[in-house]
Structures are given as C-alpha cells and as structure tokens.
Design an enzyme around this catalytic site. Structure first.
Site, PDB file in Angstrom:
ATOM      1  N   ASN A 128      29.613 -14.260 -24.491  1.00  0.00           N
ATOM      2  CA  ASN A 128      28.848 -14.630 -23.299  1.00  0.00           C
ATOM      3  C   ASN A 128      27.375 -14.234 -23.391  1.00  0.00           C
ATOM      4  O   ASN A 128      26.620 -14.454 -22.450  1.00  0.00           O
ATOM      5  CB  ASN A 128      29.505 -14.036 -22.051  1.00  0.00           C
ATOM      6  CG  ASN A 128      30.823 -14.728 -21.741  1.00  0.00           C
ATOM      7  OD1 ASN A 128      31.126 -15.782 -22.325  1.00  0.00           O
ATOM      8  ND2 ASN A 128      31.616 -14.156 -20.852  1.00  0.00           N
ATOM      9  N   ARG A 179      35.427 -24.098 -10.328  1.00  0.00           N
ATOM     10  CA  ARG A 179      34.297 -23.453 -10.999  1.00  0.00           C
ATOM     11  C   ARG A 179      33.079 -24.338 -10.780  1.00  0.00           C
ATOM     12  O   ARG A 179      32.804 -25.239 -11.565  1.00  0.00           O
ATOM     13  CB  ARG A 179      34.558 -23.299 -12.499  1.00  0.00           C
ATOM     14  CG  ARG A 179      35.673 -22.364 -12.833  1.00  0.00           C
ATOM     15  CD  ARG A 179      35.761 -22.102 -14.307  1.00  0.00           C
ATOM     16  NE  ARG A 179      34.741 -21.150 -14.759  1.00  0.00           N
ATOM     17  CZ  ARG A 179      34.658 -20.710 -16.011  1.00  0.00           C
ATOM     18  NH1 ARG A 179      35.491 -21.148 -16.920  1.00  0.00           N
ATOM     19  NH2 ARG A 179      33.723 -19.843 -16.352  1.00  0.00           N
ATOM     20  N   ASP A 226      37.573 -11.347 -16.740  1.00  0.00           N
ATOM     21  CA  ASP A 226      38.062 -11.762 -18.060  1.00  0.00           C
ATOM     22  C   ASP A 226      39.042 -10.740 -18.639  1.00  0.00           C
ATOM     23  O   ASP A 226      39.735 -11.035 -19.615  1.00  0.00           O
ATOM     24  CB  ASP A 226      36.892 -11.984 -19.028  1.00  0.00           C
ATOM     25  CG  ASP A 226      36.025 -13.159 -18.605  1.00  0.00           C
ATOM     26  OD1 ASP A 226      36.428 -13.906 -17.702  1.00  0.00           O
ATOM     27  OD2 ASP A 226      34.925 -13.316 -19.174  1.00  0.00           O
ATOM     28  N   ARG A 268      38.647 -19.876 -29.168  1.00  0.00           N
ATOM     29  CA  ARG A 268      37.397 -20.137 -28.445  1.00  0.00           C
ATOM     30  C   ARG A 268      36.576 -18.858 -28.310  1.00  0.00           C
ATOM     31  O   ARG A 268      35.342 -18.914 -28.304  1.00  0.00           O
ATOM     32  CB  ARG A 268      37.687 -20.629 -27.005  1.00  0.00           C
ATOM     33  CG  ARG A 268      37.851 -22.099 -26.821  1.00  0.00           C
ATOM     34  CD  ARG A 268      37.773 -22.433 -25.322  1.00  0.00           C
ATOM     35  NE  ARG A 268      36.537 -21.930 -24.764  1.00  0.00           N
ATOM     36  CZ  ARG A 268      36.376 -21.499 -23.513  1.00  0.00           C
ATOM     37  NH1 ARG A 268      37.374 -21.525 -22.660  1.00  0.00           N
ATOM     38  NH2 ARG A 268      35.217 -21.035 -23.099  1.00  0.00           N
TER      39      ARG A 268
HETATM   40  C1  LIG Z   1      30.059 -18.462 -20.650  1.00  0.00           C
HETATM   41  C2  LIG Z   1      30.175 -17.333 -19.682  1.00  0.00           C
HETATM   42  O1  LIG Z   1      29.287 -16.488 -19.583  1.00  0.00           O
HETATM   43  N1  LIG Z   1      31.301 -17.281 -18.967  1.00  0.00           N
HETATM   44  C3  LIG Z   1      31.537 -16.165 -18.067  1.00  0.00           C
HETATM   45  C4  LIG Z   1      30.782 -16.418 -16.797  1.00  0.00           C
HETATM   46  O2  LIG Z   1      31.225 -17.686 -16.285  1.00  0.00           O
HETATM   47  P1  LIG Z   1      30.374 -18.364 -15.116  1.00  0.00           P
HETATM   48  O3  LIG Z   1      28.956 -18.021 -15.276  1.00  0.00           O
HETATM   49  O4  LIG Z   1      30.780 -19.790 -15.096  1.00  0.00           O
HETATM   50  O5  LIG Z   1      30.941 -17.606 -13.858  1.00  0.00           O
HETATM   51  P2  LIG Z   1      30.145 -17.355 -12.494  1.00  0.00           P
HETATM   52  O6  LIG Z   1      29.693 -15.945 -12.470  1.00  0.00           O
HETATM   53  O7  LIG Z   1      29.122 -18.410 -12.348  1.00  0.00           O
HETATM   54  O8  LIG Z   1      31.292 -17.634 -11.447  1.00  0.00           O
HETATM   55  C5  LIG Z   1      31.715 -16.710 -10.509  1.00  0.00           C
HETATM   56  C6  LIG Z   1      32.197 -17.416  -9.281  1.00  0.00           C
HETATM   57  O9  LIG Z   1      31.108 -18.064  -8.630  1.00  0.00           O
HETATM   58  C7  LIG Z   1      31.420 -19.407  -8.331  1.00  0.00           C
HETATM   59  N2  LIG Z   1      30.212 -20.234  -8.530  1.00  0.00           N
HETATM   60  C8  LIG Z   1      29.490 -20.089  -9.669  1.00  0.00           C
HETATM   61  C9  LIG Z   1      28.385 -20.898  -9.897  1.00  0.00           C
HETATM   62  C10 LIG Z   1      28.049 -21.856  -8.937  1.00  0.00           C
HETATM   63  O10 LIG Z   1      27.086 -22.600  -9.083  1.00  0.00           O
HETATM   64  N3  LIG Z   1      28.798 -21.950  -7.804  1.00  0.00           N
HETATM   65  C11 LIG Z   1      29.886 -21.155  -7.575  1.00  0.00           C
HETATM   66  O11 LIG Z   1      30.533 -21.272  -6.543  1.00  0.00           O
HETATM   67  C12 LIG Z   1      32.496 -19.794  -9.366  1.00  0.00           C
HETATM   68  O12 LIG Z   1      33.287 -20.876  -8.897  1.00  0.00           O
HETATM   69  C13 LIG Z   1      33.265 -18.495  -9.502  1.00  0.00           C
HETATM   70  O13 LIG Z   1      34.238 -18.413  -8.493  1.00  0.00           O
HETATM   71  O14 LIG Z   1      31.061 -15.373 -15.867  1.00  0.00           O
HETATM   72  C14 LIG Z   1      32.442 -15.306 -15.473  1.00  0.00           C
HETATM   73  C15 LIG Z   1      32.567 -14.232 -14.409  1.00  0.00           C
HETATM   74  O15 LIG Z   1      32.245 -12.999 -14.909  1.00  0.00           O
HETATM   75  C16 LIG Z   1      33.306 -15.032 -16.697  1.00  0.00           C
HETATM   76  O16 LIG Z   1      34.657 -15.167 -16.312  1.00  0.00           O
HETATM   77  C17 LIG Z   1      33.027 -16.018 -17.811  1.00  0.00           C
HETATM   78  O17 LIG Z   1      33.613 -15.557 -19.021  1.00  0.00           O
HETATM   79  C1  LIG Z   2      36.422 -17.560 -18.547  1.00  0.00           C
HETATM   80  C2  LIG Z   2      35.983 -17.339 -19.772  1.00  0.00           C
HETATM   81  O1  LIG Z   2      35.132 -18.083 -20.477  1.00  0.00           O
HETATM   82  P1  LIG Z   2      34.332 -19.421 -20.115  1.00  0.00           P
HETATM   83  O2  LIG Z   2      33.441 -19.100 -18.956  1.00  0.00           O
HETATM   84  O3  LIG Z   2      33.525 -19.634 -21.353  1.00  0.00           O
HETATM   85  O4  LIG Z   2      35.338 -20.453 -19.837  1.00  0.00           O
HETATM   86  C3  LIG Z   2      36.367 -16.138 -20.536  1.00  0.00           C
HETATM   87  O5  LIG Z   2      35.611 -15.796 -21.463  1.00  0.00           O
HETATM   88  O6  LIG Z   2      37.420 -15.533 -20.244  1.00  0.00           O
END
Ligand SMILES: CC(=O)N[C@H]1[C@@H](OP(=O)(O)OP(=O)(O)OC[C@H]2O[C@@H](n3ccc(=O)[nH]c3=O)[C@H](O)[C@@H]2O)O[C@H](CO)[C@@H](O)[C@@H]1O
Ligand SMILES: C=C(OP(=O)(O)O)C(=O)O
Length: 431
Positions: A26, A130, A317, A409
C-alpha cells in the site's frame, strides 16, 4: 481452461527461524502513480514487493506511456515517465485497472501530465461497498470536471486547470488522502486536506513526494497542507516494510506456536494489533530492524475483542487473520468490522474447517477453541486467502486454498517464506 494457483497446506508444525518482510504493497502502489508525475528523469524504487498488484501497476504505467523495468532479483523498479503526455493514452482500461485497487492512484498523474483521464474500472478486494466519491469530489474541488458515462460505466475527468482548494474527507480514506495530495502537488496555490489518513504508508508517500520536490506539511496530524510547485523531479526511494505482511506472519507464529525473527518489521507500525496479540499471549521484542515474535504452544491463547479502525487502530486488513487466530483461543472472541460492510466471507470458510463463528452484520463472535481440520476453502479476497493458509497450518490434514492469485496480489513468495520457517505450504498451479 486457464491455470489456477492454489495453496496446499498441511498443519501441525511449529514455526521457527527468520523471515524477510516485504516492502509495503500500500506504499509502492501510490508511489508508482506518483513517479508518473515527474516529466524528466528516471525514478528508482527499491524494496519493491514481487506481488501481482505491482505487476498490474507496472502494466498500467506502460499502458499510459511510461517506460518501466522491474528488476525482480534486486526488488527494484525503474520508471521513466518522460513520454507520458498523450491524452489519447490517458485511459485506465478495465482489463488491467479492475484487477487492483491501486489503479485509482494513477488519476492525478494523468490529470497533470495529459489534462484528462478516463477510468474504465477500479478493482481491489471485494469487501462490500468501496466508494470513490471522496476522490472524485476532491478532484472536482481542485478544478477538474468529473462526469460519469453510465452506459459504459466509465468516469471521465477533464483537468486542464487544477488549482489549490480546501478539502475535507468524511472518513480518513487511505488512498483518498494520497490521491488528493498527488492532485494538489502540481496545482498552483494552497490545498488544505482536513481529516486526512494517518497510515504509515501515507507518510512514506509524503516523504517520497517531498524528495521529488513537493511542498507538503502536516503529514501524520490529520490536517495536511500542500503548496503547489511547478515541477517534480525523479528520485530514488526505498519502500517501507509492509506492516500487514508483518502482522500476518506474527499471527501465523501465534497460531502454530514457536519463535520467529521478522527482518524489516516495525512494531510501531502494527498499531493496536500489537496490544491485541500481546493480550492473546504473543511476545514481541524489537531489536533494530528485526522483530522477534514468540508464542509458547503449551499455554492456551486468550480470546480477544477487536474493532477495526483507521491507523493507529486495529487494521482492517489484519481482521481476517485475527479471526482465524481467534478460533484457537479458549473462550469467546468478539470482532467488529467497522471499515467495510462485507469483510466476513472468511467466517463460512473457517466454519467449513470446524470453526464456530457467528456473524451478524459487521459483528462476529468466534467460539473457541476449536480443533480445525483441513478442507477445500475459497480465498474470497487477499487477506481471507492468507488467513486460510494460517488456519491450514494448524489444521489436521490437508487444506487447499484457492484462488491463490488473490494471495499473490499482496504477499510475495508467501509459501516459500512460510516453508523456510518450517511450515508445510506449497504453491501449486493446476490446469
Ligand atoms: C491500495 C490500498 O492502499 N488499499 C488499502 C486502502 O484502501 P482504500 O484507500 O480503498 O480504503 P479507504 O480508506 O478509502 O476506505 C475506508 C472506508 O471509506 C469508504 N470510502 C472511501 C473512499 C471514498 O471515496 N468514499 C468512501 O465512502 C470506503 O467505502 C471504506 O468503507 O485502505 C484500506 C483501509 O485501511 C485498506 O483495507 C486497503 O488495503
Ligand atoms: C483490501 C486490501 O487491498 P486493496 O485495497 O488493494 O483491495 C488489502 O490489502 O487487504
């Protein structure tokens, strides 16, 4: 029919020895996106994990016009993004982009370098809803025009004139924070991001962008300020170690019992997971860059309560491997998944192995301890796959975990590293 990767695991052996913790998935994914912001020179990324998401990110970088070389033996990636300037190529095609979440991290570079981006798909683990609304609304507040093409399910971004602005995240989104910082670094004026993510990977990305010449302050405080600069330079950077990979290995040792040294792991990065594992009966000691983890198999694991939350809270995670571990603890464990609304697919798979897990919405009760037995189980997502390998290492008989692609992955040479510690794990390819 194509080939499928599976993990074949046999339980019963304690783990001991030394394992190397990979560079952080990440952190490297946003950095590959950030490297595309440099119009001149070659970016050199070191300690790059050899995982499928990195291959997909590099394919995407090539697709939009960058030259990339992955020196796997050296775990080094070299990126030359000087040729990335063709708006016709500023497309994230579904066949690559929908296979991993990090594809969304390419949008800022495309906006700055070509003035536009078309997003045909963004993937990642299937964990319930997501959304990406914070990303798109943030880009729009910085001056981009973001439109949806509902017929094709594409998002079009036109961004000829980005400029600084005031932004707020409803929750401290990890990639959302990184993406808005990357959108702001080359936008004239000042950008302020409130309620920004505090994850160590976000701070590593800020360090990388700062070395490139970006002006970013407030990383790690929740309030980030970015002063736009005119250009960024290609630099060399060593990716931080992967705290989720370290947590999975620590939990696997907790499950089998034994004593293991994790090279590169940082106890501070485990956040609350460290305290939860200590409560269950796991011992940690940090000696420079090496984290020692031990658990006496003759002492039963204690049950645990955990609620996932953004850093430094319990990392979502690590929730899946914790659930697998909790099946071995004596008593009732309680897990509340507060980040995602669909991250309990693991429970049914563990129940196939003899666990007793009840799920209600985003809450789960794990009744332990149970004697797990081997079974054919499904890796619904990356960490479910890793957690099932963990469960297989303590189960009686053989466990087959598939599809292994999802484990690949995010965990490099997972079977080899566990086998080096004495675990009976093989990665097999079947047609
Ligand atoms: C590639 C990467 O870095 N992936 C990580 C990143 O995913 P990622 O960045 O996608 O996760 P987010 O922190 O954005 O998501 C957290 C929550 O916020 C919500 N949300 C997020 C964005 C948005 O525009 N709107 C919204 O509602 C999502 O649906 C989720 O419920 O952080 C997650 C939370 O620590 C980890 O599980 C993932 O491994
Ligand atoms: C949720 C995960 O990854 P990604 O956001 O890349 O799907 C993860 O690393 O467990």
């Amino acid at each position: 029919m194509g080939q499928e990767v599976r993990y074949r695991v046999r339980g019963g052996r304690p783990l001991s020895g030394t394992a190397f913790i990979q560079g952080a998935k990440n952190a490297v994914l946003p950095m590959i996106g950030a490297a595309l912001l440099a119009a001149k020179g070659r970016t050199v990324l070191r300690n790059v994990p050899v995982i499928e998401d990195v291959y997909r990110a590099l394919e995407l970088a090539e697709h939009v016009g960058a030259k990339v070389a992955f020196h796997e033996a050296e775990r080094t990636v070299v990126i030359d993004a000087s040729g990335l300037n063709d708006p016709e190529l500023a497309v994230l095609p579904a066949e690559i982009a929908a296979r991993f979440r990090g594809s969304v991290l390419f949008v800022p570079a495309l906006m700055h370098r070509t003035g536009r981006a078309r997003i045909e798909g963004v993937g990642g683990c299937n964990l319930g809803s997501r959304n990406l609304d914070f990303h798109y609304r943030g880009f729009a507040r910085l001056g981009a025009e973001v439109t949806e093409d509902p017929e094709r399910n594409h998002i079009n971004v036109e961004a000829s004139r980005l400029r600084g602005g005031r932004l707020y995240l409803d929750t401290p989104s990890h990639t959302g924070t990184e993406n808005l910082i990357m959108a702001a670094v080359l936008a004239p004026g000042t950008t302020v991001i409130e309620h920004a993510a505090l994850e160590p990977e976000v701070l590593d990305v800020i360090a990388f962008l700062s070395a490139m010449g970006a002006k970013i302050s407030g990383g790690g405080t929740g309030l980030i300020t970015v002063e736009g600069v005119e250009e960024l330079t290609a630099v060399e950077h060593t990716i931080m170690s992967d705290r989720i990979d370290a947590g999975v290995f620590a939990m696997t040792v907790a499950a089998t019992g034994g004593e293991v040294s994790l090279v590169g792991a940082n106890l501070d990065h485990l956040g609350v997971a460290r305290w939860k594992l200590e409560q269950m009966g796991v011992g940690f000691s940090q000696e420079g860059a090496v984290l020692h983890v031990q658990r006496d198999p003759s002492v039963p694991l204690r049950p645990i309560n955990a609620v996932t939350s953004p850093f430094p809270g319990f990392a979502t995670d690590l929730q899946s491997p914790l659930m697998a571990l909790a099946t071995l603890a004596e008593g009732e464990s309680y897990i509340h998944e507060a980040i995602y609304d669909g991250r309990f697919a693991l429970a049914d798979e563990l129940n196939k192995m003899g666990a007793k897990i009840e799920v209600e919405g985003t809450r789960a009760i794990v009744h332990g301890s149970t004697n797990l037995r081997g079974a054919e189980v499904i890796a619904h997502d990356l960490r479910t796959g890793a957690a099932l390998v963990l469960a297989g290492l303590v189960a009686e008989g053989e466990t087959i975990v598939a599809p292994g692609y999802l484990v690949d992955r995010g965990h490099a040479q997972f079977a080899q590293r566990l086998a080096t510690l004495g675990g009976d794990v093989e990665r097999v390819t079947v047609s």
